[in-house]
Design an enzyme around this catalytic site. Structure first.
Site, PDB file in Angstrom:
ATOM      1  N   SER A 135       1.793  11.805   7.863  1.00  0.00           N
ATOM      2  CA  SER A 135       2.401  12.669   6.849  1.00  0.00           C
ATOM      3  C   SER A 135       3.213  13.827   7.421  1.00  0.00           C
ATOM      4  O   SER A 135       3.014  14.244   8.561  1.00  0.00           O
ATOM      5  CB  SER A 135       1.323  13.196   5.910  1.00  0.00           C
ATOM      6  N   TRP A 147       0.798  -1.236   0.000  1.00  0.00           N
ATOM      7  CA  TRP A 147       0.000   0.000   0.000  1.00  0.00           C
ATOM      8  C   TRP A 147       0.829   1.283   0.000  1.00  0.00           C
ATOM      9  O   TRP A 147       1.830   1.391   0.716  1.00  0.00           O
ATOM     10  CB  TRP A 147      -0.878  -0.010   1.252  1.00  0.00           C
ATOM     11  N   GLU A 206      -6.262  18.473   5.840  1.00  0.00           N
ATOM     12  CA  GLU A 206      -5.093  17.600   5.940  1.00  0.00           C
ATOM     13  C   GLU A 206      -4.008  18.140   4.995  1.00  0.00           C
ATOM     14  O   GLU A 206      -4.281  18.840   4.032  1.00  0.00           O
ATOM     15  CB  GLU A 206      -5.464  16.175   5.542  1.00  0.00           C
ATOM     16  N   ASN A 259      -0.096   5.714   0.245  1.00  0.00           N
ATOM     17  CA  ASN A 259      -0.967   6.883   0.070  1.00  0.00           C
ATOM     18  C   ASN A 259      -0.115   8.141  -0.003  1.00  0.00           C
ATOM     19  O   ASN A 259       0.789   8.171  -0.860  1.00  0.00           O
ATOM     20  CB  ASN A 259      -2.154   6.924   1.046  1.00  0.00           C
ATOM     21  N   ASP A 260      -0.311   9.133   0.826  1.00  0.00           N
ATOM     22  CA  ASP A 260       0.245  10.466   0.612  1.00  0.00           C
ATOM     23  C   ASP A 260       1.743  10.511   0.264  1.00  0.00           C
ATOM     24  O   ASP A 260       2.552   9.862   0.946  1.00  0.00           O
ATOM     25  CB  ASP A 260       0.130  11.315   1.891  1.00  0.00           C
TER      26      ASP A 260
HETATM   27  N1  DQQ Z   1      -3.046  10.520   5.468  1.00  0.00           N
HETATM   28  C1  DQQ Z   1      -2.138  10.437   6.584  1.00  0.00           C
HETATM   29  C2  DQQ Z   1      -2.469  11.588   7.466  1.00  0.00           C
HETATM   30  C3  DQQ Z   1      -3.121  12.538   6.528  1.00  0.00           C
HETATM   31  C4  DQQ Z   1      -3.917  11.636   5.643  1.00  0.00           C
HETATM   32  C5  DQQ Z   1      -2.302   9.097   7.239  1.00  0.00           C
HETATM   33  C6  DQQ Z   1      -4.285  12.269   4.322  1.00  0.00           C
HETATM   34  O1  DQQ Z   1      -1.312  12.139   8.054  1.00  0.00           O
HETATM   35  O2  DQQ Z   1      -3.888  13.494   7.209  1.00  0.00           O
HETATM   36  O3  DQQ Z   1      -1.966   8.066   6.349  1.00  0.00           O
HETATM   37  O4  DQQ Z   1      -4.528  11.300   3.338  1.00  0.00           O
END
Ligand code: DQQ
Length: 489
Positions: free
Chosen positions: A101, A37, A213, A39-40
């Site tokens: 993040s 996985w 965020e 994400n950010d």
């Molecule tokens: N993803 C992170 C956070 C953020 C969010 C956690 C935004 O820090 O706020 O995986 O996608």
């Protein structure tokens, strides 16, 4: 986790990569972890001639879970080398439930990461003394353990720092209960002791939700831009900044699609502000888990200011090195309701550059990932993703209602205004990379989305006109090479 364990974890994931790449939806020239996985994007920075991108990463499963920071490095913004995980949760209590993040900066020569440790949400510091290969958490962590007094907040995360004069400044994503999303401003001289100043900006729940965020704040041209992630998109405020006060003048969406979130950006040695976002999957969550991977980062895009003080956005030119086989067309005309399939052009990894000219009544554009041969429209046997320019309304949209015969793929239409800048002219740059589509328009707008064609022969490209007249002044298509297996260093 020891350095040896991190190296083994990366080696195991890299070993699985070629098998995962057999998945026809797995992007081949976009950034994503070798497995599992993402994400950010986090901590994007150029340092010592290298570009570093970190990202939210669950290295054990293809779904969101105990967040680590994955790490890649590049010299050209195109080819990336995977490095062992930079930050692992725990064992200390302040980040044992996740390394969320944050950003990376260099303070007095020391590369430094500011991130959110969970739970609760506190801000932490880590530094590197080996050219950003390994990271040590600071003994003072959490460096911001308390929220500002007298504010009732919905969340407190995702620090983004910049240098101004002799000081460091930092915004933290937040929201003020019963008011709306907020970016909280802090100051420090050493990245360790932080003083809370005031909210840099606050908006209403009705306008931009309860919680912001991943704030990013930077100068662009003579203006300042605050980008925040909320309600599934990145909202940006462009305005003036002076004496630690931000006065937004204009608000817009950073991306017109439904797959650009949690942006992060860097300033490089050419003075370019380069931004990435997370493009989440638009596929049935449970079914996606079986594929062994999920989440991809967008292409690096440069954010700049046009001479008329409006925001510009374009893919970085470095991406041209990926261009392979080329097709060129010029002076094509379509009118009424027509579809012209581009002879011989086929691919699921393509860049398309088109200069379109149309009259006021036209809706026109491209049909991509199109099944060849396409059965009649009523016989739901074919697939196509439509990129449609509505000339009178100055809008651009992607229609993914017929992108896939697979019922697990989402169906939607997304888009928005591209402004009246071209007066009947549109310069399109479309990047197709298996399941990700990024469409840049007139260097003023971009639309990112995800599609999952199920037919192996959904590879062709066609021009579309729906009423009005369309003239295609020039159209170039390139096959785009994969970045797998190539190391940049
Ligand atoms: N993803 C992170 C956070 C953020 C969010 C956690 C935004 O820090 O706020 O995986 O996608």
């Amino acid at each position: 986790m020891t350095e040896g364990q991190r190296a083994r974890l990366l080696a195991d994931m890299l070993e699985r990569q070629s098998q995962l790449d057999r998945d026809p939806h797995r992007p081949q020239y976009h950034l994503l972890p070798p497995a599992n996985w993402a994400n950010d994007p986090n901590g994007t920075i150029q340092h010592g001639g290298e570009y570093h991108v970190f990202y939210q990463h669950n290295p054990f499963e293809p779904w969101w879970g105990a967040m680590h920071w994955g790490h890649v490095v590049s010299r050209d913004l195109v080819h990336w080398e995977h490095l062992p995980i930079a930050l692992v949760p725990g064992p200390e209590a302040y980040d044992k439930d996740g390394i969320w993040s944050g950003c990376a900066v260099v303070h007095e020569g020391a590369p430094s990461i500011l991130y959110t440790g969970v739970q609760p949400e506190v801000q932490c510091l880590a530094t590197s003394d080996d050219n950003m290969r390994t990271w040590r958490k600071h003994p003072w962590n959490p460096i911001i353990g308390q929220r500002p007094p007298r504010l009732s907040l919905t969340g407190f995360r995702d620090p983004f720092a910049w240098r101004e004069g002799e000081e460091w400044y930092l915004v933290i994503g937040s929201g003020i209960c019963d008011v709306g999303g907020a970016a909280l401003l802090y100051r420090s001289s050493d990245l360790r002791a932080w003083e809370y100043l005031h909210p840099l900006h606050v908006s209403s729940v009705a306008e931009t939700g309860k919680m912001w965020e991943c704030p990013n704040f930077f100068s662009v041209g003579g203006k300042h831009l605050l980008a925040v992630s909320t309600l599934g998109k990145v909202v940006c405020f462009l305005g003036e900044y002076s004496e630690l006060r931000f006065m937004p003048e204009r608000q817009s969406d950073m991306d017109l699609g439904n797959c650009f979130y949690a942006s992060n950006c860097l300033l490089d040695d050419k003075g370019r502000r380069i931004m990435w976002g997370w493009a989440p999957e638009k596929y049935d969550v449970e079914a996606k888990k079986a594929s062994g991977w999920a989440g991809v980062l967008t292409l690096p895009r440069e954010v700049f200011l046009h001479p008329d003080d409006t925001l510009g956005i374009r893919p970085v030119p470095e991406l041209r090195v990926l261009r392979g086989r080329h097709w060129h067309f010029a002076n094509l005309c379509l009118s009424g309701y027509s579809v012209e399939v581009l002879p011989d052009v086929a691919g699921d990894q393509l860049e398309i550059a088109a200069e379109l000219q149309a009259d006021g009544d036209a809706q026109c554009g491209l049909s991509v990932r199109r099944t060849l041969p396409m059965a009649s429209r009523s016989a739901r046997a074919g697939e196509e993703t439509l990129i449609v320019w509505n000339v009178a309304e100055n809008t651009l949209c992607v229609d993914a209602n017929r992108s896939s015969l697979d019922p697990k793929a989402a169906k939607f239409v997304v888009g928005g205004s591209i402004g009246a800048h071209g007066a009947g002219l549109l310069q399109l740059r479309v990047f197709l990379d298996r399941s990700i589509v990024e469409v840049f328009a007139n260097e003023r707008a971009v639309l990112t989305t995800r599609v999952y064609p199920a037919c192996r022969n959904s590879l062709s490209v066609a021009l579309l006109a729906r009423g009005g007249r369309l003239r295609v002044r020039a159209l170039d298509v390139w096959e785009m090479k994969s970045i797998r297996g190539e190391q940049c260093l």
